[in-house]
Design an enzyme around this catalytic site. Sequence first.
Site, PDB file in Angstrom:
ATOM      1  N   CYS A   9      -0.650   4.001   2.202  1.00 54.20           N
ATOM      2  CA  CYS A   9      -0.361   3.910   3.533  1.00 54.20           C
ATOM      3  C   CYS A   9       0.902   4.294   3.977  1.00 54.20           C
ATOM      4  O   CYS A   9       1.428   4.709   5.042  1.00 54.20           O
ATOM      5  CB  CYS A   9      -0.754   2.546   4.002  1.00 54.20           C
ATOM      6  SG  CYS A   9      -1.965   1.824   3.328  1.00 54.20           S
ATOM      7  N   ASP A  10       2.020   3.698   3.351  1.00 59.22           N
ATOM      8  CA  ASP A  10       3.537   3.598   3.594  1.00 59.22           C
ATOM      9  C   ASP A  10       4.513   4.407   2.846  1.00 59.22           C
ATOM     10  O   ASP A  10       5.738   4.525   3.432  1.00 59.22           O
ATOM     11  CB  ASP A  10       3.923   2.103   3.446  1.00 59.22           C
ATOM     12  CG  ASP A  10       3.101   1.278   4.462  1.00 59.22           C
ATOM     13  OD1 ASP A  10       2.541   1.679   5.348  1.00 59.22           O
ATOM     14  OD2 ASP A  10       2.980  -0.047   3.897  1.00 59.22           O
ATOM     15  N   CYS A  27       0.839  -1.083   0.028  1.00 56.09           N
ATOM     16  CA  CYS A  27      -0.167   0.028   0.147  1.00 56.09           C
ATOM     17  C   CYS A  27       0.920   1.194  -0.124  1.00 56.09           C
ATOM     18  O   CYS A  27       1.426   1.636   1.210  1.00 56.09           O
ATOM     19  CB  CYS A  27      -0.993  -0.008   1.145  1.00 56.09           C
ATOM     20  SG  CYS A  27      -2.141   1.308   1.348  1.00 56.09           S
TER      21      CYS A  27
END
Length: 304
Positions: A136-137, A133
């Site tokens: 997300c990261d 992701c």
Amino acid sequence: MNIPLAIIGSGPAALTAAIYSSRAGLNPVVFEGELDVAGGQLMTTTDVENFPGFPDGIDGFELVENMKKQAQKFGTQFIGEYVNKVDFSNGFLLFTNTQTIMAKCVIIATGAVAKKLTFTGSDMYWNKGISACAVCDGASSLFKNKPLAVIGGGDSAMEEALFLTKFGSVVYILVRGDTLRASKYMKAKAEENPKIKFLYLTQVLEAKGDTTKLKSLVINTNGEIQEIECNGLFYAIGHIPATEILKGQLALDDQGYIKTIDTITNIPGILACGDVQDHQWRQAITASASGCIAALQAEKFLSK
Ligand code: NDP
């Protein structure tokens, strides 16, 4: 056991549905699965920086734990068992290993799992440079001004690569075939970006680095093996919705996601929220938002 409202799942969609429905006095019971794997995809995200309300970011595990505590505060009951089978033919029956539950209303929030690949080093560098992701990261300091790579040729791969150009020095899109599956628009956007480089007919053979982080990838491009510097590798090769137990019980689309309109499924009284019915947005905040809608729909249904 007879209950008014069963919630199946343990991620932000399930927990938000639990907070809203318990606060509304619906006495929900959450089937969160085995405790060591409960919590959904957020549990493997170390730093959540885009969930509103946490200006310094929050650990994914802590965010889920906080949501659970908030649901417990309003009286939600949690059961650490999986629902292995359902029967919606005559009322709503749920089966775990130890019990059969009859519910008046059910909220399904079982999520989806990002597909991953296996090659030498893929486990070793998971969460140390390898992720599924980018949103997300991607903003992690690990990736600032570093070469990054995305595997996949669909819209997700284009979107993730475009997002990563904000952080990386270069973003390779590694495509296994010789064409993209992405829409014309997304493909053009990615092709126009000077930081993005496409490598077609390419597979990753090995991830290499030190004990703490990913540093390079050994790739095979149409038979030519080379090692490229790469500090972040993101899979964008699709997701698998957790709907195995629902086949033949509920209307699913051709990819296996539950068909919904505002969380309402084809069976009145069965609602679905989060990634199990959303193949597009897949964020913790969108999962939570749909969990809220499902709880409000449950309240409406149960008050009839
Ligand atoms: P897709 O199924 O569309 O694409 C998956 C990609 O991963 C394909 O290119 C596929 O390759 C590749 N792939 C699959 N398995 C492997 C593997 N083992 N090794 C290497 N590559 C692999 O999934 P997406 O997540 O991209 O999109 C899902 C849906 O969400 C689509 O309908 C999409 O349009 C939508 N979406 C829309 C967005 C937008 O409009 N902004 C953003 C994100 C998603 P191959 O082509 O060879 O099969």
